[in-house]
Design a protein around this motif. Structure first.
Motif, PDB file in Angstrom:
ATOM      1  N   THR A 161       1.194 -27.469 -30.119  1.00  0.00           N
ATOM      2  CA  THR A 161       0.447 -27.964 -28.969  1.00  0.00           C
ATOM      3  C   THR A 161      -0.681 -28.845 -29.478  1.00  0.00           C
ATOM      4  N   THR A 162      -1.100 -29.771 -28.649  1.00  0.00           N
ATOM      5  CA  THR A 162      -2.126 -30.721 -29.063  1.00  0.00           C
ATOM      6  C   THR A 162      -3.272 -30.748 -28.062  1.00  0.00           C
ATOM      7  N   GLY A 163      -4.411 -31.243 -28.510  1.00  0.00           N
ATOM      8  CA  GLY A 163      -5.580 -31.360 -27.650  1.00  0.00           C
ATOM      9  C   GLY A 163      -6.716 -32.030 -28.400  1.00  0.00           C
ATOM     10  N   ILE A 164      -7.911 -31.728 -27.976  1.00  0.00           N
ATOM     11  CA  ILE A 164      -9.100 -32.282 -28.617  1.00  0.00           C
ATOM     12  C   ILE A 164     -10.112 -31.168 -28.863  1.00  0.00           C
ATOM     13  N   VAL A 165     -11.116 -31.467 -29.664  1.00  0.00           N
ATOM     14  CA  VAL A 165     -12.265 -30.574 -29.793  1.00  0.00           C
ATOM     15  C   VAL A 165     -13.084 -30.715 -28.518  1.00  0.00           C
ATOM     16  N   SER A 166     -13.174 -29.631 -27.749  1.00  0.00           N
ATOM     17  CA  SER A 166     -13.883 -29.681 -26.465  1.00  0.00           C
ATOM     18  C   SER A 166     -15.373 -29.401 -26.608  1.00  0.00           C
ATOM     19  N   ALA A 167     -15.732 -28.548 -27.570  1.00  0.00           N
ATOM     20  CA  ALA A 167     -17.133 -28.198 -27.798  1.00  0.00           C
ATOM     21  C   ALA A 167     -17.231 -27.510 -29.155  1.00  0.00           C
ATOM     22  N   LEU A 168     -18.449 -27.399 -29.655  1.00  0.00           N
ATOM     23  CA  LEU A 168     -18.687 -26.791 -30.958  1.00  0.00           C
ATOM     24  C   LEU A 168     -19.758 -25.713 -30.859  1.00  0.00           C
ATOM     25  N   ASP A 169     -19.756 -24.831 -31.857  1.00  0.00           N
ATOM     26  CA  ASP A 169     -20.793 -23.802 -31.997  1.00  0.00           C
ATOM     27  C   ASP A 169     -20.844 -22.862 -30.797  1.00  0.00           C
ATOM     28  N   ARG A 170     -19.677 -22.452 -30.317  1.00  0.00           N
ATOM     29  CA  ARG A 170     -19.608 -21.462 -29.246  1.00  0.00           C
ATOM     30  C   ARG A 170     -19.734 -20.050 -29.831  1.00  0.00           C
ATOM     31  N   THR A 171     -20.153 -19.116 -29.006  1.00  0.00           N
ATOM     32  CA  THR A 171     -20.280 -17.708 -29.406  1.00  0.00           C
ATOM     33  C   THR A 171     -19.534 -16.840 -28.409  1.00  0.00           C
ATOM     34  N   LEU A 172     -18.725 -15.899 -28.928  1.00  0.00           N
ATOM     35  CA  LEU A 172     -18.020 -14.938 -28.088  1.00  0.00           C
ATOM     36  C   LEU A 172     -18.484 -13.536 -28.434  1.00  0.00           C
ATOM     37  N   ASP A 173     -18.711 -12.730 -27.403  1.00  0.00           N
ATOM     38  CA  ASP A 173     -19.084 -11.337 -27.630  1.00  0.00           C
ATOM     39  C   ASP A 173     -17.910 -10.583 -28.236  1.00  0.00           C
ATOM     40  N   GLY A 174     -18.213  -9.682 -29.158  1.00  0.00           N
ATOM     41  CA  GLY A 174     -17.162  -8.890 -29.768  1.00  0.00           C
ATOM     42  C   GLY A 174     -16.594  -7.872 -28.797  1.00  0.00           C
ATOM     43  N   GLU A 175     -15.321  -7.509 -29.002  1.00  0.00           N
ATOM     44  CA  GLU A 175     -14.679  -6.532 -28.135  1.00  0.00           C
ATOM     45  C   GLU A 175     -15.224  -5.131 -28.400  1.00  0.00           C
ATOM     46  N   GLY A 176     -15.363  -4.368 -27.337  1.00  0.00           N
ATOM     47  CA  GLY A 176     -15.808  -2.980 -27.476  1.00  0.00           C
ATOM     48  C   GLY A 176     -17.202  -2.845 -28.034  1.00  0.00           C
ATOM     49  N   GLY A 177     -18.063  -3.834 -27.737  1.00  0.00           N
ATOM     50  CA  GLY A 177     -19.427  -3.770 -28.231  1.00  0.00           C
ATOM     51  C   GLY A 177     -19.586  -4.162 -29.681  1.00  0.00           C
ATOM     52  N   PRO A 213     -19.681  -6.831 -33.070  1.00  0.00           N
ATOM     53  CA  PRO A 213     -20.540  -7.994 -33.306  1.00  0.00           C
ATOM     54  C   PRO A 213     -19.951  -9.264 -32.710  1.00  0.00           C
ATOM     55  N   ALA A 214     -20.807 -10.163 -32.256  1.00  0.00           N
ATOM     56  CA  ALA A 214     -20.361 -11.429 -31.689  1.00  0.00           C
ATOM     57  C   ALA A 214     -19.811 -12.328 -32.791  1.00  0.00           C
ATOM     58  N   ILE A 215     -18.877 -13.205 -32.418  1.00  0.00           N
ATOM     59  CA  ILE A 215     -18.314 -14.183 -33.341  1.00  0.00           C
ATOM     60  C   ILE A 215     -18.989 -15.520 -33.055  1.00  0.00           C
ATOM     61  N   ASP A 216     -19.593 -16.107 -34.065  1.00  0.00           N
ATOM     62  CA  ASP A 216     -20.400 -17.313 -33.884  1.00  0.00           C
ATOM     63  C   ASP A 216     -19.703 -18.551 -34.419  1.00  0.00           C
ATOM     64  N   HIS A 217     -20.259 -19.709 -34.037  1.00  0.00           N
ATOM     65  CA  HIS A 217     -19.857 -21.027 -34.544  1.00  0.00           C
ATOM     66  C   HIS A 217     -18.412 -21.385 -34.195  1.00  0.00           C
ATOM     67  N   LEU A 218     -17.871 -20.839 -33.122  1.00  0.00           N
ATOM     68  CA  LEU A 218     -16.472 -21.088 -32.779  1.00  0.00           C
ATOM     69  C   LEU A 218     -16.255 -22.526 -32.305  1.00  0.00           C
ATOM     70  N   ILE A 219     -15.050 -23.024 -32.573  1.00  0.00           N
ATOM     71  CA  ILE A 219     -14.614 -24.327 -32.079  1.00  0.00           C
ATOM     72  C   ILE A 219     -13.922 -24.111 -30.735  1.00  0.00           C
ATOM     73  N   GLN A 220     -14.310 -24.864 -29.728  1.00  0.00           N
ATOM     74  CA  GLN A 220     -13.621 -24.807 -28.433  1.00  0.00           C
ATOM     75  C   GLN A 220     -12.647 -25.976 -28.340  1.00  0.00           C
TER      76      GLN A 220
END
Length: 383
Positions: A192-208, A210-217
């Motif tokens: 599948t193809t696309g583009i970089v939509s955003a940078l440096d996103r953060t997602l909360d970790g599952e079940g409390g 630690p959050a995952i930082d610097h994600l590529i959207q």
């Protein structure tokens, strides 16, 4: 209205018959129109006319580039299936049942395979299938749940698959093309193809967790089964690991997230070497909930040092924690930035530290009793 001839006056029966005739005629015409193609086909010759193929012409340059990228990268992507041991409630026998599927990629010539931690979490075994159809039982080398990264190893004796070329993520730009290869819904080796939509996103970790930082959207379609697969740039280099999607329905909604390759480059070699990822640390104790209460109490952001570990790097640098004495509670040091980057809370502190390595020297800006100062701390291995 008058009629000269009483027999010419329309009666209700004649009026109804007239409309029935009109209606029947219209219906007959419509029916004939519907069956006209069939009637025409019935009287037409039974031999079908031959069609000539219209020449396609050469593929567009971007199509050629995408095809070449997939052909070169396909052999580096693997299909992972996991199983879980369960015990029958009646017979008490233990047997293996399928658990899930995911993706991964070849890291090096030694047979290390990188995937997401959540792909293998809770599994008792994992099978890695190569692009040429060969299957191998994988051995777990280690994991870093904080980054959703796991490393497996397979024993390929001959015709080893190529390792994926590695790129960088620090120089990514919003809008540049990206390509995801994986196994969504068990449909192996899907591009599948696309583009970089955003940078440096953060997602909360599952079940409390630690959050995952610097994600590529990215808007490249990422679905269940794509997890652990590579996100590539237009040069076919690894720039991230596809790890999560935002979707109200569970399917791709055009918002996917990937762990950046700069994080992968920092975490994976350490997992291969030691079996785990050791986060760089200051040697202090902090707490998210207490920190939020102290912030509300004084009306300022930052991370309050609750306790300094004896003999730690923080103690050598002169940091102090909360002190409880006859005069009451003294809050101690409050960290407000690391190397010039602001620190608003505990999660951000851990993210800033995670960008460093054990042994790096960082400059902390701290506040103590309303006075600011800077201290240098050499980062130590975390617990």
């Amino acid at each position: 209205m008058t009629y000269p001839d009483p027999y010419s006056r329309p009666t209700p029966d004649r009026f109804i018959r007239r409309w029935l005739v009109i209606t029947a005629s219209v219906a007959a015409l419509m029916l004939l129109w519907q069956f006209l193609p069939a009637i025409e086909a019935w009287f037409s010759p039974r031999e079908a006319a031959e069609r000539t193929v219209t020449p396609r012409g050469d593929l567009a340059a971007d199509e050629k580039a995408t095809i070449e990228l997939f052909d070169k990268s396909r052999a580096s992507v693997v299909y992972i299936t996991t199983a879980q041991l369960v015990r029958d409630a009646w017979s008490r026998n233990v047997f293996s049942v399928p658990r899930g599927t995911g993706s991964g990629f070849i890291w090096d010539e030694a047979g290390h395979v990188v995937t997401n931690f959540h792909v293998i979490q809770g599994a008792s075994s994992a099978t890695v299938k190569l692009a040429d159809g060969r299957d191998y039982q994988a051995v777990l080398v280690g994991t870093s749940p904080a980054h959703d990264i796991a490393v497996l190893k397979i024993g390929v004796g001959f015709k080893r698959p190529p390792a994926v070329p590695v790129g960088t993520s620090v120089d990514l730009k919003v809008g540049q093309k990206v390509f995801a290869i994986g196994n969504p819904f068990g449909l192996d080796w899907t591009l599948t193809t696309g583009i970089v939509s955003a940078l440096d996103r953060t997602l909360d970790g599952e079940g409390g967790g630690p959050a995952i930082d610097h994600l590529i959207q990215t808007d490249a379609a990422i679905n269940p089964g794509n997890s652990g697969g590579p996100l590539l740039d237009s040069a076919g280099r690894l720039i991230g690991i596809n790890t999560a999607i935002y979707s109200p329905s569970g399917a791709s909604a055009g918002i996917g997230f990937s762990v950046p390759v700069d994080t992968v480059m920092r975490v994976v070699p350490q997992i291969i070497k030691t079996g785990k990822y050791i986060r760089p640390a200051l040697g202090i104790e902090v707490d998210e909930q207490l920190n939020a209460r102290l912030q509300a109490l004084i009306g300022s952001k930052g991370v309050f040092v609750l306790r300094v570990t004896p003999g730690s790097a923080a103690q050598k640098a002169g940091l102090t924690g909360v002190d409880v004495g006859p005069q009451g509670i003294s809050p101690g040091d409050r960290i407000v930035s690391i190397d010039g980057s602001t620190v608003d809370d505990v999660a951000q502190l851990l993210a800033r530290l995670d960008d460093k390595k054990v042994g790096d020297v960082v400059i902390l800006s701290v506040d103590r009793a309303g006075k600011s100062r800077e201290v240098q701390v050499e980062l130590q291995p975390g617990v």
